[in-house]
Design a protein around this motif. Structure first.
Motif, PDB file in Angstrom:
ATOM      1  N   UNK A 271       0.303   6.845   3.752  1.00  0.00           N
ATOM      2  CA  UNK A 271       0.089   7.988   2.889  1.00  0.00           C
ATOM      3  C   UNK A 271       1.402   8.826   2.901  1.00  0.00           C
ATOM      4  N   UNK A 272       2.257   8.782   4.029  1.00  0.00           N
ATOM      5  CA  UNK A 272       3.332   9.454   3.923  1.00  0.00           C
ATOM      6  C   UNK A 272       4.587   8.814   3.100  1.00  0.00           C
ATOM      7  N   UNK A 273       4.681   7.452   3.258  1.00  0.00           N
ATOM      8  CA  UNK A 273       5.529   6.786   2.397  1.00  0.00           C
ATOM      9  C   UNK A 273       5.189   6.542   0.906  1.00  0.00           C
TER      10      UNK A 273
ATOM     11  N   UNK B 287      -6.491   9.074   8.019  1.00  0.00           N
ATOM     12  CA  UNK B 287      -5.722   8.130   7.546  1.00  0.00           C
ATOM     13  C   UNK B 287      -6.449   6.732   7.394  1.00  0.00           C
ATOM     14  N   UNK B 288      -7.581   6.418   8.142  1.00  0.00           N
ATOM     15  CA  UNK B 288      -8.078   5.233   8.032  1.00  0.00           C
ATOM     16  C   UNK B 288      -9.081   5.360   6.582  1.00  0.00           C
ATOM     17  N   UNK B 289      -9.731   6.448   6.599  1.00  0.00           N
ATOM     18  CA  UNK B 289     -10.531   6.748   5.054  1.00  0.00           C
ATOM     19  C   UNK B 289      -9.588   6.730   4.270  1.00  0.00           C
ATOM     20  N   UNK B 290      -8.530   7.132   3.947  1.00  0.00           N
ATOM     21  CA  UNK B 290      -7.295   7.208   2.929  1.00  0.00           C
ATOM     22  C   UNK B 290      -6.908   5.874   2.748  1.00  0.00           C
ATOM     23  N   UNK B 291      -6.713   4.937   3.647  1.00  0.00           N
ATOM     24  CA  UNK B 291      -6.295   3.677   3.423  1.00  0.00           C
ATOM     25  C   UNK B 291      -7.120   2.865   2.805  1.00  0.00           C
ATOM     26  N   UNK B 292      -8.605   2.847   3.302  1.00  0.00           N
ATOM     27  CA  UNK B 292      -9.664   2.176   2.791  1.00  0.00           C
ATOM     28  C   UNK B 292     -10.038   2.493   1.298  1.00  0.00           C
TER      29      UNK B 292
ATOM     30  N   UNK C  66      -9.508  15.415  10.317  1.00  0.00           N
ATOM     31  CA  UNK C  66      -9.934  14.474   9.387  1.00  0.00           C
ATOM     32  C   UNK C  66     -10.149  14.657   7.786  1.00  0.00           C
ATOM     33  N   UNK C  67     -10.919  15.748   7.684  1.00  0.00           N
ATOM     34  CA  UNK C  67     -11.036  16.125   6.288  1.00  0.00           C
ATOM     35  C   UNK C  67      -9.920  16.726   5.645  1.00  0.00           C
ATOM     36  N   UNK C  68      -9.306  17.545   6.116  1.00  0.00           N
ATOM     37  CA  UNK C  68      -7.711  17.973   5.630  1.00  0.00           C
ATOM     38  C   UNK C  68      -6.866  16.713   5.137  1.00  0.00           C
ATOM     39  N   UNK C  69      -6.734  15.657   6.135  1.00  0.00           N
ATOM     40  CA  UNK C  69      -6.011  14.609   5.940  1.00  0.00           C
ATOM     41  C   UNK C  69      -6.437  13.819   4.589  1.00  0.00           C
ATOM     42  N   UNK C  70      -7.801  13.967   4.508  1.00  0.00           N
ATOM     43  CA  UNK C  70      -8.248  13.001   3.311  1.00  0.00           C
ATOM     44  C   UNK C  70      -8.216  13.976   1.887  1.00  0.00           C
ATOM     45  N   UNK C  71      -8.498  15.240   2.222  1.00  0.00           N
ATOM     46  CA  UNK C  71      -8.389  16.022   0.892  1.00  0.00           C
ATOM     47  C   UNK C  71      -7.061  16.430   0.483  1.00  0.00           C
ATOM     48  N   UNK C  72      -6.264  16.669   1.294  1.00  0.00           N
ATOM     49  CA  UNK C  72      -4.805  17.313   0.997  1.00  0.00           C
ATOM     50  C   UNK C  72      -3.632  16.289   1.352  1.00  0.00           C
TER      51      UNK C  72
ATOM     52  N   UNK D  42       0.730  -1.176  -0.066  1.00  0.00           N
ATOM     53  CA  UNK D  42      -0.158  -0.111   0.145  1.00  0.00           C
ATOM     54  C   UNK D  42       0.856   1.153  -0.080  1.00  0.00           C
ATOM     55  N   UNK D  43       2.056   1.116   0.396  1.00  0.00           N
ATOM     56  CA  UNK D  43       3.023   2.488   0.346  1.00  0.00           C
ATOM     57  C   UNK D  43       4.034   2.438  -0.809  1.00  0.00           C
ATOM     58  N   UNK D  44       3.536   1.644  -1.904  1.00  0.00           N
ATOM     59  CA  UNK D  44       4.237   1.682  -3.047  1.00  0.00           C
ATOM     60  C   UNK D  44       5.750   0.798  -3.055  1.00  0.00           C
ATOM     61  N   UNK D  45       5.729   0.156  -1.899  1.00  0.00           N
ATOM     62  CA  UNK D  45       6.876  -0.818  -1.950  1.00  0.00           C
ATOM     63  C   UNK D  45       6.886  -2.330  -2.360  1.00  0.00           C
ATOM     64  N   UNK D  46       7.755  -3.205  -2.064  1.00  0.00           N
ATOM     65  CA  UNK D  46       7.619  -4.469  -2.353  1.00  0.00           C
ATOM     66  C   UNK D  46       7.137  -5.147  -1.143  1.00  0.00           C
ATOM     67  N   UNK D  47       6.365  -6.440  -1.073  1.00  0.00           N
ATOM     68  CA  UNK D  47       6.096  -7.128  -0.102  1.00  0.00           C
ATOM     69  C   UNK D  47       7.188  -7.426   0.822  1.00  0.00           C
TER      70      UNK D  47
END
Length: 465
Positions: free
Chosen positions: A123-125, A175-180, A432-438, A85-90
């Motif tokens: 989301x950071x990585x 973060x939870x919404x972003x991951x989902x 929560x909204x800013x983390x999701x939208x930005x 999910x972070x764009x890396x290998x398993x």
């Protein structure tokens, strides 16, 4: 001190002041305070192992070994999922979580905490990996690790107590919404990459609905439900690993020809030589690169510090720790060592993992020895399971991460904010909204700034009668 034992201190008291600190015990008259602190931080065998001596030490060692084995089995599919999910290998999640567990057990500040990849870092990585490669991630993590080491030496571990609870809860919801949202594409069986931003993900899903695979949806939902309900039966069962095993078996037999995307299809075979040295990238003295680097360094420091210290506080409460409480400054030191070493061994930034720490305590762990056992057992298991892990459908990984997203948000924590006042409710919703939208850091830092500017006017509490 009474009868040679350290009195129990609440974690809140430890954050406000170091009433009793091992840093000051056994000090030589000619040692400076800084040298005493460094000597304590560098010592891997400290008072955190005190409970091994209570009762039969052989039984206590067996309890830590068993806890390490169960947590290792739980952590393998989660580590793979967080890495992908972070764009890396398993395999980077597998090795990173194992090594971080060892380092944290040796140089961290908590008896019980389990270290590994966490959802808050995704989301950071992912944002960094979308623009740069792993070597830049290594560079950012090393710089963040150095800052964390300095924060620990400077005794700034209690700084996390100053971040309002409403912002922490809002950040977790975001973060939870972003991951989902990032995993919906895998569960739907889409073949396209969804991208990084909220709007981009939604548009990509809407534009590729013709690719939806009903069998992928079945696997994703099945993995989600199996994980959820197996955990209700017993925490001693490694639910994520068992759920992925069952659904992967279905995918390999009954639904073998239904166009399901496997881990192997996306990433190739999982290698067994996990420990690969990765040097950091050189600093590019260009404005855009330096701005990005600064952003990701601050983000890694914030997530590592906040999540590890909150996790340590939770662990002491959950374990009813009546001995040496966690040391927030040594915890920051341990986090710094983790961020410096783990990414160079083909890993990425890690921190204290709330769910795995809770599992560690509930299955009987009493000392950092459980984390050391987890390190060895996780790598051994991964070597033997590598050929099977690459056959896991991506939809199953998506189902696991959807489960993680749902359990990140605790209703009790939201209710605590709702009972505070409207200002903190608004602060939670805004974060929560800013983390999701930005993005993660923009949302959190802007919320902290807003709190700093407005709390004098709106943070009103009912007067005591």
């Amino acid at each position: 001190m009474r009868n040679g034992r350290i009195e129990m201190l609440s974690s809140e008291a430890m954050l406000k002041k170091e009433v009793v600190s091992p840093e000051g015990l056994g000090k030589a008259p000619d040692e400076t305070d800084l040298l005493r602190r460094l000597r304590y931080f560098l010592n891997p065998i400290d008072g955190r192992y005190e409970d091994l001596r209570n009762g039969d030490w052989r039984l206590n060692v067996f309890r830590d070994f068993t806890a390490g084995l169960i947590v290792a089995m739980v952590a393998i599919p989660l580590a793979m999922g967080f890495a992908m999910a972070s764009g890396l290998r398993p395999e980077q999640g597998i090795v990173g979580g194992a090594v971080a567990g060892l380092i944290g057990a040796l140089w961290g500040g908590s008896k019980y905490q389990v270290y590994g990849p966490t959802a808050a870092f995704i989301p950071v990585i992912a944002g960094l990996m979308e623009k740069y490669d792993h070597s830049v991630l290594v560079l950012a993590s090393i710089l963040a690790g150095i800052i964390l080491l300095v924060l620990g030496i400077a005794r700034l571990g209690r700084i996390v107590a100053r971040v309002p609870h409403s912002i922490i809860v809002g950040f977790t919801i975001g973060i939870a919404i972003t991951i989902a949202l990032s995993q919906i594409g895998e569960v739907l069986g889409l073949q396209v990459k969804l991208g990084h931003g909220f709007i981009g993900k939604v548009q990509a899903i809407g534009a590729n609905l013709e690719q939806v695979n009903i069998y992928a949806i079945g696997l994703g939902i099945g993995t989600f439900l199996l994980t959820k309900y197996i955990l209700r039966i017993s925490i001693f069962i490694p639910a994520p690993l068992l759920a992925i095993g069952i659904t992967s078996l279905v995918a390999a037999t009954v639904w073998a020809d239904e166009g399901l995307t496997l881990v192997r299809d996306r990433y190739g075979s999982i290698p067994r030589n996990f420990l690969v040295f990765t040097p950091p990238a050189a600093i590019v003295w260009r404005g855009e690169f330096l701005a990005d680097l600064g952003y990701f360094v601050v983000a890694i420091v914030f997530v590592a510090a906040v999540e590890s210290l909150l996790c340590s506080r939770m662990a002491d409460r959950l374990a009813d720790n009546r001995g040496l409480p966690f040391n927030p400054n040594k915890e920051l030191w341990g986090q710094g060592v983790v961020q410096v070493i783990v990414p160079m061994l083909n890993g990425f930034p890690h921190t204290g993992a709330l769910a795995r720490t809770a599992t560690n305590i509930k299955v009987g762990a009493i000392s950092p020895l459980a984390g050391i056992c987890k390190f060895a057992l996780k790598l051994i298991l991964a070597v033997f399971l590598a050929r099977y892990l690459e056959l896991v459908p991506m939809a199953c990984i998506g189902g696991i991460l959807l489960y993680v997203a749902t359990v990140m948000v605790k209703p009790a924590e939201i209710n605590q904010v709702l009972k505070h006042n409207r200002f903190h409710v608004a602060l939670m919703i805004y974060t929560a909204g800013m983390v999701v939208l930005t993005d993660f850091l923009t949302g959190v830092l802007s919320a902290i700034v807003a709190y700093g500017l407005l709390f004098r006017f709106f943070d009103k509490r009912p007067a005591r009668s």
